[in-house]
Design a protein around this motif. Structure first.
Motif, PDB file in Angstrom:
ATOM      1  N   ILE A  54      37.102  44.932  65.344  1.00 21.94           N
ATOM      2  CA  ILE A  54      38.450  44.665  65.859  1.00 21.94           C
ATOM      3  C   ILE A  54      38.820  45.678  66.934  1.00 21.94           C
ATOM      4  N   ILE A  55      38.578  46.960  66.658  1.00 24.84           N
ATOM      5  CA  ILE A  55      38.905  48.012  67.619  1.00 24.84           C
ATOM      6  C   ILE A  55      38.066  47.863  68.884  1.00 24.84           C
ATOM      7  N   GLU A  56      36.805  47.515  68.727  1.00 23.09           N
ATOM      8  CA  GLU A  56      35.939  47.351  69.894  1.00 23.09           C
ATOM      9  C   GLU A  56      36.403  46.201  70.778  1.00 23.09           C
ATOM     10  N   SER A  57      36.801  45.091  70.188  1.00 24.02           N
ATOM     11  CA  SER A  57      37.263  43.955  71.005  1.00 24.02           C
ATOM     12  C   SER A  57      38.570  44.286  71.717  1.00 24.02           C
ATOM     13  N   LEU A  62      41.300  45.879  76.754  1.00 27.91           N
ATOM     14  CA  LEU A  62      42.132  46.865  77.450  1.00 27.91           C
ATOM     15  C   LEU A  62      41.420  47.423  78.677  1.00 27.91           C
ATOM     16  N   PHE A  63      40.128  47.734  78.537  1.00 33.77           N
ATOM     17  CA  PHE A  63      39.354  48.251  79.665  1.00 33.77           C
ATOM     18  C   PHE A  63      39.362  47.282  80.830  1.00 33.77           C
ATOM     19  N   TRP A  64      39.040  46.015  80.571  1.00 37.84           N
ATOM     20  CA  TRP A  64      38.967  45.046  81.654  1.00 37.84           C
ATOM     21  C   TRP A  64      40.337  44.759  82.257  1.00 37.84           C
ATOM     22  N   THR A  65      41.377  44.800  81.446  1.00 37.46           N
ATOM     23  CA  THR A  65      42.730  44.619  81.976  1.00 37.46           C
ATOM     24  C   THR A  65      43.098  45.759  82.918  1.00 37.46           C
ATOM     25  N   LEU A  66      42.799  46.993  82.509  1.00 36.97           N
ATOM     26  CA  LEU A  66      43.096  48.143  83.370  1.00 36.97           C
ATOM     27  C   LEU A  66      42.232  48.135  84.621  1.00 36.97           C
ATOM     28  N   ALA A  67      40.987  47.705  84.514  1.00 29.80           N
ATOM     29  CA  ALA A  67      40.119  47.605  85.691  1.00 29.80           C
ATOM     30  C   ALA A  67      40.661  46.581  86.671  1.00 29.80           C
ATOM     31  N   LEU A  68      41.135  45.455  86.160  1.00 27.44           N
ATOM     32  CA  LEU A  68      41.705  44.428  87.024  1.00 27.44           C
ATOM     33  C   LEU A  68      42.972  44.921  87.716  1.00 27.44           C
ATOM     34  N   ILE A  69      43.818  45.616  86.975  1.00 31.17           N
ATOM     35  CA  ILE A  69      45.033  46.182  87.570  1.00 31.17           C
ATOM     36  C   ILE A  69      44.677  47.170  88.669  1.00 31.17           C
ATOM     37  N   SER A  70      43.688  48.012  88.429  1.00 32.80           N
ATOM     38  CA  SER A  70      43.272  48.989  89.423  1.00 32.80           C
ATOM     39  C   SER A  70      42.730  48.310  90.680  1.00 32.80           C
ATOM     40  N   MET A  71      41.918  47.282  90.497  1.00 34.24           N
ATOM     41  CA  MET A  71      41.359  46.571  91.658  1.00 34.24           C
ATOM     42  C   MET A  71      42.443  45.856  92.449  1.00 34.24           C
ATOM     43  N   VAL A  72      43.367  45.199  91.757  1.00 33.18           N
ATOM     44  CA  VAL A  72      44.448  44.489  92.452  1.00 33.18           C
ATOM     45  C   VAL A  72      45.297  45.476  93.244  1.00 33.18           C
ATOM     46  N   TRP A  73      45.595  46.630  92.628  1.00 30.14           N
ATOM     47  CA  TRP A  73      46.408  47.637  93.318  1.00 30.14           C
ATOM     48  C   TRP A  73      45.672  48.166  94.557  1.00 30.14           C
ATOM     49  N   THR A  74      44.414  48.515  94.388  1.00 27.10           N
ATOM     50  CA  THR A  74      43.642  49.060  95.510  1.00 27.10           C
ATOM     51  C   THR A  74      43.517  48.051  96.640  1.00 27.10           C
TER      52      THR A  74
END
Length: 102
Positions: A54-57, A62-74
């Motif tokens: 559960i924690i791993e999923s 969360l990782f991919w959501t933050l990566a997407l936010i970072s890419m969209v911002w950049t």
């Protein structure tokens, strides 16, 4: 006479407490603590293995959501300053190679 009565009461209480302390039997616990740490460790291990998936999923999401936010911002900032297509591809390669190393 009142002071004398108080002293007698105090003496009686002190003697009674001392008698109870001297006559008290040794108390034995009914808990068998042999191997109790192993039992606790095994229970924790069993429960932790249930949480791990559960924690791993959630962490992966969360990782991919933050990566997407970072890419969209950049890329949004690059679009606002009107960067050319070469800069976009360079930044995309930098993101995929450097940021998402496993």
């Amino acid at each position: 006479m009142n002071g004398r009565t108080n002293k007698r009461k105090q003496l009686f209480v002190a003697i009674t407490m001392l008698g109870l302390l001297l006559c008290s039997a040794e108390a034995f616990s009914a808990i068998n603590n042999a191997g109790i740490m192993d039992t606790v460790l095994n229970r924790f291990k069993t429960n932790a293995s249930l949480w791990a998936s559960i924690i791993e999923s959630v962490a992966t999401r969360l990782f991919w959501t933050l990566a997407l936010i970072s890419m969209v911002w950049t890329f949004g900032m690059m679009a606002l300053r009107k960067a050319d297509i070469g800069e976009f591809f360079a930044k995309l390669i930098r993101f995929t190679v450097l940021e998402f190393r496993v």
